[in-house]
Design a protein around this motif. Structure first.
Motif: not given
Length: 600
Positions: A367-369, A379-387, A407-409
């Protein structure tokens, strides 16, 4: 030629399965590939093991993952029967060691050869009176007879200057008339002055050390006084704040009375309607579960307590490998490649949203901001809208191997794979930095309490990296506890779950190993610590969750509700949630116990 060889001769021909397929000789320190089952000498295969990513077995060309000692083959080798080396001699005609008729006739196991040969009565030794200068070599069993006639026995006053030598009986006769009997040893006279000087120098150095330590103690005492004064000031400020808080609380009590009474009525009505709804619900929960209404900063658990399974979340069609929590939402994913969402305030409703996230197994989510990240075997990274769970960004071919941890920092996203850690822009997923050349798989990442450091766990190593933008190595903990599969950092400890089925605790400040938690019989693949740092939960390949008290490093209880390895754990208030290979997510709740009560 004979001196260059270790005298070894087996009583029976060696079985071919005890010969290394690379060097064609008897195995030395045999290791076995966990993938294909082939065995090699460690020295023969070490070049391949430390080589480039994707080293292959020289027999069937299957890719190596890990080599472990083959104790079964080692035991067979140690049981092989050989002749004692003191019963062998080199034959130039046969170019091998052959039996010597006058030597040791014993047959011994290869694993016990040192124990026997160091004490063998047929071993060649020299006379202690002449150190081999005059008497030559002899068998150990012949020494006692030789000493009876040896003419090189020395007078017991030789350190005083007597040079007499003779047979044992001759020395005894000489001692009666030896002129050096009443003299102090010459060695004592000549060295006494030097010894006195050495003692003076040592005494001077000790005085210097004492003075330095005294100075350090005084400095520490001064610092202690300063810190005590600062602590008193802080306590005074805290007391003032507490008074203000109590005053405000008293003012609000009257206003809250009416609201509290109304809330109690609504809760009773809510529980009644919930119980009726459960009779016809199609939720995957096995029993009614109260929904947590919030997650306090620190848990208020007081020993003794217990955790009981309140139900099960079902819906995944494969192993649950990872979970993450954000507000009142729980996210889960795994072998079915689906990303599922659960409402922690209404668990009885079951899964509230599900999307196809990846084309292969999802091994990690974070989880990020305002966003959620997922990665795994494709081998893929995906970013999702958390809502809304809408896909926002994709990084294809982010790693060359399975992405194990993430981890997200703040503005940075850290991911790990085989021998590599990469840093990404958390918004655009643009690559920012790569840390290469690490040893073996980096299966675990964890943030420090202050979020300024990232800890990574691999084989026999925990490394500490800057997470604020420099990404430099800030520390390293070398150990011999094997591969690390899970990490968590508290205010006091760096806690590592290992392949060797135990949990290792390191001091977060000194990085020293301070304790080991035993109890699991499988790989410890998941860890989560209570927010106060007082309690730890561990999940293992043995399908058991173990609850630990970190104040005394003792186990509290075991939770055995899964039918497969426990891969993921997360806490939400008084609730513990666990994901497993059995495709289920179990929901456990904290309950206080009276003294003397035993949980069932």
């Amino acid at each position: 030629m004979a001196e260059e060889r270790t005298p070894t001769r087996f009583t029976q021909p060696i079985n071919s399965h005890l010969l290394c397929p690379l060097c064609k000789k008897l195995f030395t320190d045999p290791v076995i590939s966990v993938v294909c089952g082939h065995t090699f000498c460690r020295a023969c295969i070490s070049g391949l093991q430390r080589g480039e990513t994707g080293a292959k077995c020289p027999i069937d060309e299957r890719t190596f993952t890990e080599l472990v000692p083959n104790r079964a083959v080692l035991g067979q080798i140690e049981d092989l029967e050989i002749y004692c080396r003191h019963g062998l001699t080199w034959s130039e005609d046969e170019h091998e060691f052959v039996l010597e008729p006058s030597g040791c006739p014993e047959k011994i196991n290869l694993g016990n050869r040192l124990h026997h040969e160091e004490r063998c009565q047929y071993a060649w030794i020299t006379c202690p009176n002449s150190e081999g200068k005059f008497c030559g070599k002899m068998r150990r069993k012949e020494l006692e007879h030789h000493l009876l006639s040896c003419c090189h026995h020395k007078c017991s006053h030789k350190d005083k200057g007597c040079s007499f030598t003779g047979t044992k009986s001759g020395v005894l006769d000489h001692l009666k008339i030896c002129g050096f009997r009443a003299l102090q040893g010459l060695h004592s006279y000549t060295n006494s002055a030097k010894q006195l000087e050495d003692l003076k120098q040592e005494n001077f150095k000790l005085k210097q050390s004492v003075n330095e330590l005294t100075s350090r103690v005084k400095t520490l005492e001064d610092q202690k006084l300063t810190m005590s004064s600062q602590i008193e000031n802080c306590m005074s400020v805290l007391a003032s704040l507490q008074q203000k808080y109590d005053s405000l609380s008293a003012t609000n009590n009257t206003k809250n009375d009416a609201q509290t009474n109304m809330s109690n009525v609504e809760k009773r009505q809510s529980r009644g309607s919930y119980g009726m709804a459960r009779t016809t619900s199609t939720s995957s929960l096995g029993s009614p579960v109260s929904s947590p209404l919030g997650s306090p900063k620190y848990e208020k658990w007081v020993m003794p307590f217990t955790f009981k399974c309140m139900g099960t979340l079902r819906g995944h069609q494969g192993a649950v490998h990872c979970m993450a929590r954000y507000g009142n939402k729980l996210f889960s994913s795994g072998a079915d490649k689906l990303l599922k969402v659960w409402n922690l305030h209404a668990l009885a409703k079951g899964c509230i949203q599900s999307v196809k996230a990846h084309i292969d197994t999802v091994h990690t989510i974070a989880v990020g901001e305002g966003c959620l990240y997922s990665a795994g075997a494709d081998f893929t990274i995906k970013r999702w809208n958390i809502e809304t769970l809408e896909e926002q960004q994709v990084a294809q071919s982010a790693h060359e191997n399975v992405i194990c941890a993430m981890v997200c920092c703040g503005e940075y996203l850290f991911t790990s794979s085989y021998a590599t850690i990469k840093v990404w822009d958390a918004t655009s997923l643009s690559p920012l930095h790569s840390i290469d050349g690490l040893y073996h798989w980096v299966r675990a990442l964890a943030l420090s309490q202050s979020k300024d450091k990232v800890y990574s766990g691999s084989h026999n190593t925990i490394e500490i990296w800057d997470s604020t933008g420099k990404f430099n190595l800030k520390g390293k903990i070398d150990h011999q506890f094997g591969s690390i599969y899970s990490l968590v950092v508290t205010q006091q400890y760096i806690i590592a779950g290992t392949y060797n089925q135990n949990i290792r605790l390191f001091d977060v400040f000194t990085h020293l190993h301070v304790n080991t938690l035993f109890g699991h019989v499988g790989v410890v693949g998941s860890l989560v610590a209570a927010s106060s740092g007082r309690f730890l939960f561990s999940g293992s390949g043995d399908a058991v969750i173990q609850v630990w008290n970190l104040e005394n490093n003792l186990p509290i209880m075991s939770l055995s509700r899964h039918e497969g390895p426990v891969n993921a754990l997360t806490l939400h208030g008084d609730f513990l949630l666990s994901g497993s290979d059995d495709t289920e997510i179990k929901v456990f709740k904290h309950f206080e116990m009276q003294m003397g009560f035993t949980p069932t």
